[in-house]
Every structure is written in structure tokens, then in C-alpha cells.
Design an enzyme around this catalytic site. Structure first.
Site, short mmCIF file in Angstrom:
data_model
loop_
_atom_site.label_atom_id
_atom_site.label_comp_id
_atom_site.label_asym_id
_atom_site.label_seq_id
_atom_site.Cartn_x
_atom_site.Cartn_y
_atom_site.Cartn_z
N CYS A 33 0.81 -1.23 0.00
CA CYS A 33 0.00 0.00 0.00
C CYS A 33 0.83 1.27 0.00
O CYS A 33 0.29 2.35 -0.15
CB CYS A 33 -0.91 0.01 1.22
SG CYS A 33 0.03 -0.02 2.73
N CYS A 102 -1.12 -5.10 7.22
CA CYS A 102 -0.80 -3.84 7.88
C CYS A 102 0.03 -4.08 9.14
O CYS A 102 0.79 -3.21 9.56
CB CYS A 102 -2.06 -3.09 8.27
SG CYS A 102 -3.25 -2.98 6.93
#
Ligand code: FES
Length: 124
Positions: A33, A102
């Protein structure tokens, strides 16, 4: 959905900022990301005396950063090296499957900061 702990650490993150004169600095990026996390450590006598983070990323990345700082503070370098991305996610009560990537930033950034410290030490 997010656990209460994730929401708590996201809305009230612990140890945000940067330690001046940190002796261990780790910065990692998430290839998926583009988010970035930076961890600064104050290490003395093999113990993490203080730790701060700055994360340019999503809520899950902020929550995992905050959690990992609480987990490593006061720990020895060996203990901190044993903390994995999975342990951080577990301590937060889990993360949604799509957000597991994440959590990679948190432990990786701490490990990178410890390696930075050890590298500098051996060069002195
Ligand atoms: Fe980038 Fe979560 S979406 S770290």
C-alpha cells in the site's frame, strides 16, 4: 470488524513521535500500500528504555505501531526480537484478514531499529 483494542490504539495511540538522539532507528515501507512506519529507540544496557513511532498509514497500521511500542518498552533486545507481526496482531485481539498485511510494519520496524543499533555498535 475491528476489535475494541484496535479502535482504542487507533484513536488514542501511545508513544507517538520521535526520540531525539535515538540510538536505533528503523523505517519500513509496506509494498502493498506504500504506507511507512518509523520507529526510534533509546537503548541502554541492552534494554529498550524508550520507544516512539511515526506512521504514515492506515488505522490498522497506527494501531499495530502503538501496540508494538507498548510491547517492547522495558524489554531486552532479545525479547523484542522475538515479537512477531502475528504476536502484535494477536495482542490487539486480531485484525480483519484483509488488514493482516498492515501488521507487518510494526514488528519489522522494531527489528530494523534494533539491527540499526547493533550495526552502529559494532562499528564503534
Ligand atoms: Fe497500508 Fe494498512 S493499508 S498499512
Amino acid at each position: 470488524m475491528y476489535s475494541e483494542k484496535v479502535i482504542d490504539h487507533f484513536t488514542n495511540p501511545r508513544n507517538v513521535g520521535e526520540i531525539e538522539n535515538a540510538n536505533g532507528i528503523g523505517q519500513v515501507g509496506n509494498a502493498k500500500c506504500g504506507d511507512i512506519m518509523r520507529i526510534t529507540l533509546d537503548i541502554e544496557d541492552n534494554i529498550i528504555k524508550d520507544v516512539k513511532f511515526k506512521t504514515f498509514g492506515c488505522g490498522a497500521a497506527v494501531a499495530t505501531s502503538s501496540m508494538v511500542t507498548e510491547m517492547v518498552k522495558g524489554k531486552t533486545l532479545e525479547e523484542a526480537m522475538e515479537i512477531s507481526n502475528a504476536t502484535v496482531a494477536e495482542a490487539l485481539g486480531g485484525l480483519p484478514q484483509t488488514k493482516m498485511h498492515c501488521s507487518n510494519l510494526a514488528a519489522d520496524a522494531v527489528h530494523a531499529a534494533i539491527k540499526d543499533y547493533l550495526d552502529k555498535k559494532t562499528k564503534v
